[in-house]
Design a protein around this motif. Structure first.
Motif, mmCIF file in Angstrom:
data_model
loop_
_atom_site.group_PDB
_atom_site.id
_atom_site.type_symbol
_atom_site.label_atom_id
_atom_site.label_comp_id
_atom_site.label_asym_id
_atom_site.label_seq_id
_atom_site.Cartn_x
_atom_site.Cartn_y
_atom_site.Cartn_z
ATOM 1 N N SER A 40 0.835 -1.202 0.000
ATOM 2 C CA SER A 40 0.000 0.000 0.000
ATOM 3 C C SER A 40 0.870 1.252 0.000
ATOM 4 C CB SER A 40 -0.895 0.012 1.239
ATOM 5 O OG SER A 40 -0.112 0.267 2.396
ATOM 6 N N LEU A 41 0.232 2.394 -0.240
ATOM 7 C CA LEU A 41 0.962 3.657 -0.226
ATOM 8 C C LEU A 41 1.585 3.902 1.152
ATOM 9 C CD1 LEU A 41 1.858 6.214 -1.667
ATOM 10 C CD2 LEU A 41 -0.325 7.255 -1.043
ATOM 11 N N ALA A 42 0.829 3.643 2.220
ATOM 12 C CA ALA A 42 1.360 3.827 3.579
ATOM 13 C C ALA A 42 2.580 2.932 3.807
ATOM 14 C CB ALA A 42 0.284 3.528 4.622
ATOM 15 N N GLN A 43 2.521 1.706 3.299
ATOM 16 C CA GLN A 43 3.649 0.795 3.444
ATOM 17 C C GLN A 43 4.839 1.278 2.617
ATOM 18 O OE1 GLN A 43 1.549 -2.739 2.245
ATOM 19 N NE2 GLN A 43 1.258 -3.423 4.361
ATOM 20 N N GLN A 44 4.572 1.759 1.401
ATOM 21 C CA GLN A 44 5.653 2.280 0.563
ATOM 22 C C GLN A 44 6.331 3.466 1.234
ATOM 23 O OE1 GLN A 44 4.362 3.101 -3.447
ATOM 24 N NE2 GLN A 44 3.310 1.141 -3.600
ATOM 25 N N MET A 45 5.534 4.366 1.814
ATOM 26 C CA MET A 45 6.105 5.538 2.481
ATOM 27 C C MET A 45 6.963 5.111 3.678
ATOM 28 S SD MET A 45 5.269 7.904 0.521
ATOM 29 C CE MET A 45 5.912 9.262 1.468
ATOM 30 N N GLN A 74 0.850 -0.857 13.028
ATOM 31 C CA GLN A 74 0.097 -1.682 12.069
ATOM 32 C C GLN A 74 0.852 -1.815 10.748
ATOM 33 O OE1 GLN A 74 -3.699 0.312 11.877
ATOM 34 N NE2 GLN A 74 -4.580 -1.004 13.464
ATOM 35 N N VAL A 75 1.380 -0.711 10.257
ATOM 36 C CA VAL A 75 2.107 -0.738 8.987
ATOM 37 C C VAL A 75 3.368 -1.594 9.126
ATOM 38 C CG1 VAL A 75 3.409 0.659 7.326
ATOM 39 C CG2 VAL A 75 1.196 1.461 8.159
ATOM 40 N N VAL A 76 4.112 -1.385 10.202
ATOM 41 C CA VAL A 76 5.343 -2.146 10.416
ATOM 42 C C VAL A 76 5.032 -3.632 10.549
ATOM 43 C CG1 VAL A 76 7.199 -2.604 12.080
ATOM 44 C CG2 VAL A 76 6.727 -0.256 11.340
ATOM 45 N N ASN A 77 4.026 -3.980 11.337
ATOM 46 C CA ASN A 77 3.676 -5.397 11.506
ATOM 47 C C ASN A 77 3.328 -6.058 10.173
ATOM 48 O OD1 ASN A 77 4.126 -5.294 14.253
ATOM 49 N ND2 ASN A 77 1.976 -5.111 14.801
ATOM 50 N N SER A 78 2.574 -5.346 9.329
ATOM 51 C CA SER A 78 2.203 -5.923 8.032
ATOM 52 C C SER A 78 3.434 -6.111 7.144
ATOM 53 C CB SER A 78 1.138 -5.069 7.340
ATOM 54 O OG SER A 78 1.659 -3.802 6.996
ATOM 55 N N LEU A 79 4.374 -5.174 7.213
ATOM 56 C CA LEU A 79 5.597 -5.295 6.415
ATOM 57 C C LEU A 79 6.511 -6.400 6.940
ATOM 58 C CD1 LEU A 79 6.268 -1.510 5.761
ATOM 59 C CD2 LEU A 79 5.671 -3.232 4.042
ATOM 60 N N VAL A 80 6.544 -6.577 8.256
ATOM 61 C CA VAL A 80 7.321 -7.680 8.833
ATOM 62 C C VAL A 80 6.694 -9.005 8.413
ATOM 63 C CG1 VAL A 80 7.959 -8.826 11.003
ATOM 64 C CG2 VAL A 80 8.260 -6.347 10.767
ATOM 65 N N ASP A 81 5.342 -9.084 8.474
ATOM 66 C CA ASP A 81 4.646 -10.311 8.070
ATOM 67 C C ASP A 81 4.912 -10.669 6.613
ATOM 68 O OD1 ASP A 81 3.584 -10.525 10.613
ATOM 69 O OD2 ASP A 81 1.591 -9.754 10.057
ATOM 70 N N LYS A 82 5.065 -9.656 5.756
ATOM 71 C CA LYS A 82 5.353 -9.887 4.336
ATOM 72 C C LYS A 82 6.828 -10.173 4.087
ATOM 73 C CE LYS A 82 1.630 -7.075 2.492
ATOM 74 N NZ LYS A 82 1.245 -6.015 1.551
ATOM 75 N N THR A 100 14.471 -2.790 10.074
ATOM 76 C CA THR A 100 15.317 -2.442 8.936
ATOM 77 C C THR A 100 14.707 -3.087 7.697
ATOM 78 O OG1 THR A 100 16.719 -4.362 9.354
ATOM 79 C CG2 THR A 100 17.458 -2.263 10.263
ATOM 80 N N LEU A 101 15.126 -2.616 6.546
ATOM 81 C CA LEU A 101 14.650 -3.208 5.300
ATOM 82 C C LEU A 101 15.260 -4.585 5.105
ATOM 83 C CD1 LEU A 101 15.076 -0.188 2.881
ATOM 84 C CD2 LEU A 101 12.938 -1.059 3.814
ATOM 85 N N GLY A 102 14.471 -5.489 4.545
ATOM 86 C CA GLY A 102 15.007 -6.765 4.112
ATOM 87 C C GLY A 102 15.902 -6.517 2.909
ATOM 88 N N LEU A 103 16.861 -7.368 2.674
ATOM 89 C CA LEU A 103 17.838 -7.181 1.592
ATOM 90 C C LEU A 103 17.163 -6.992 0.245
ATOM 91 C CD1 LEU A 103 20.736 -7.074 0.636
ATOM 92 C CD2 LEU A 103 20.728 -9.568 0.524
ATOM 93 N N LYS A 104 16.161 -7.799 -0.055
ATOM 94 C CA LYS A 104 15.460 -7.712 -1.339
ATOM 95 C C LYS A 104 14.883 -6.314 -1.542
ATOM 96 C CE LYS A 104 11.197 -9.558 -3.349
ATOM 97 N NZ LYS A 104 10.103 -10.469 -3.097
ATOM 98 N N TYR A 105 14.345 -5.743 -0.495
ATOM 99 C CA TYR A 105 13.686 -4.454 -0.636
ATOM 100 C C TYR A 105 14.623 -3.265 -0.487
ATOM 101 C CZ TYR A 105 9.320 -6.129 -1.993
ATOM 102 O OH TYR A 105 8.345 -6.705 -2.744
ATOM 103 N N GLU A 106 15.801 -3.462 0.048
ATOM 104 C CA GLU A 106 16.793 -2.383 0.041
ATOM 105 C C GLU A 106 17.095 -1.988 -1.397
ATOM 106 O OE1 GLU A 106 20.333 -3.381 2.174
ATOM 107 O OE2 GLU A 106 19.335 -3.306 4.107
ATOM 108 N N GLN A 107 17.294 -2.985 -2.235
ATOM 109 C CA GLN A 107 17.614 -2.729 -3.637
ATOM 110 C C GLN A 107 16.412 -2.173 -4.391
ATOM 111 O OE1 GLN A 107 18.925 -6.675 -4.493
ATOM 112 N NE2 GLN A 107 21.038 -6.261 -3.860
ATOM 113 N N LEU A 108 15.232 -2.725 -4.150
ATOM 114 C CA LEU A 108 14.030 -2.277 -4.837
ATOM 115 C C LEU A 108 13.672 -0.840 -4.458
ATOM 116 C CD1 LEU A 108 11.627 -2.903 -6.678
ATOM 117 C CD2 LEU A 108 10.431 -3.756 -4.663
ATOM 118 N N VAL A 109 13.738 -0.504 -3.178
ATOM 119 C CA VAL A 109 13.396 0.843 -2.730
ATOM 120 C C VAL A 109 14.392 1.857 -3.290
ATOM 121 C CG1 VAL A 109 13.206 2.339 -0.698
ATOM 122 C CG2 VAL A 109 12.100 0.118 -0.707
ATOM 123 N N ALA A 110 15.650 1.505 -3.332
ATOM 124 C CA ALA A 110 16.651 2.422 -3.897
ATOM 125 C C ALA A 110 16.336 2.714 -5.360
ATOM 126 C CB ALA A 110 18.045 1.824 -3.746
ATOM 127 N N ALA A 111 15.976 1.682 -6.104
ATOM 128 C CA ALA A 111 15.647 1.869 -7.523
ATOM 129 C C ALA A 111 14.376 2.706 -7.677
ATOM 130 C CB ALA A 111 15.468 0.516 -8.198
#
Length: 153
Positions: A40-45, A74-82, A100-111
Motif C-alpha cells: 500500500s501507499l502507507a507501506q511504501q512511504m 500496524q504498517v510495520v507489523n504488516s511489512l514484517v509479516d510480508k 530495517t529493510l530486508g535485503l530484497k527491498y533495500e535494492q528495490l526501494v533504492a531503484a
C-alpha cells in the motif's frame, strides 16, 4: 499587503495542488502497477522512510511520518509479516526493537526512489535551477522544524 495568515492559506492550497499532481504522476507511472507484493501507499512511504534513515523504532517511524504510533505499528507489523522489514533488538536499548529493510527491498526501494525523481521531474519544470535549489532549502527548513517538534522524547 496580505497578512501572514492569508499567505499561509494560499500556500496550503498550493500544497494540495502539488500533492494531487504528484499522486497523478505516481499513479500513471508503470512501476506503481508492478507491485508483486501488493504494498500500500502507507507501506511504501514507511519503506522509503526507513531506506532514507536506516534502522528505526516504531516510535521514530511514527514521528518521521507524522502518524500515530498505533498506525505505525500496524504498517510495520504488516511489512514484517510480508518479509519486507526485519525486526531486531535495538542496540541502544535491549528492551526495544528496531526495524530495517530486508535485503530484497533495500535494492528495490533504492531503484524506486531514483525512478520517482525522474517521473516527478515535470512537476518542477516551472522552476529554474536556482529556484529549485531555493525551494529545496526552504522545504528542508520547514521539515527540519517539524521533525524537531514531533520527535519522540
Amino acid at each position: 499587503m496580505p497578512s501572514r495568515k492569508q499567505t499561509i492559506s494560499r500556500i496550503l492550497g498550493s500544497f494540495q495542488i502539488i500533492r494531487r499532481a504528484m499522486l497523478q504522476q505516481v499513479a500513471a507511472h508503470q512501476s506503481c502497477h508492478d507491485n508483486e507484493d501488493n504494498v500500500s501507499l502507507a507501506q511504501q512511504m514507511t519503506l522509503l522512510t526507513i531506506a532514507a534513515r536506516g534502522a528505526m523504532s516504531v516510535k521514530e517511524i511514527a514521528a518521521a511520518r507524522m502518524i500515530s504510533s498505533s498506525a505505525a505499528t500496524q504498517v510495520v507489523n504488516s511489512l514484517v509479516d510480508k518479509g519486507l522489514l526485519i525486526r531486531s533488538q535495538d542496540t541502544r536499548d535491549r528492551r526495544a526493537s528496531v526495524v530495517t529493510l530486508g535485503l530484497k527491498y533495500e535494492q528495490l526501494v533504492a531503484a524506486r526512489t531514483e525512478n520517482a525523481a525522474s517521473y516527478l521531474a515535470p512537476i518542477f519544470e516551472a522552476l529554474s535551477a536556482d529556484e529549485l535549489q531555493e525551494y529545496e532549502r526552504l522545504n528542508k527548513k520547514l521539515v527540519d522544524a517539524l521533525r524537531k517538534t514531533s520527535s519522540p522524547e
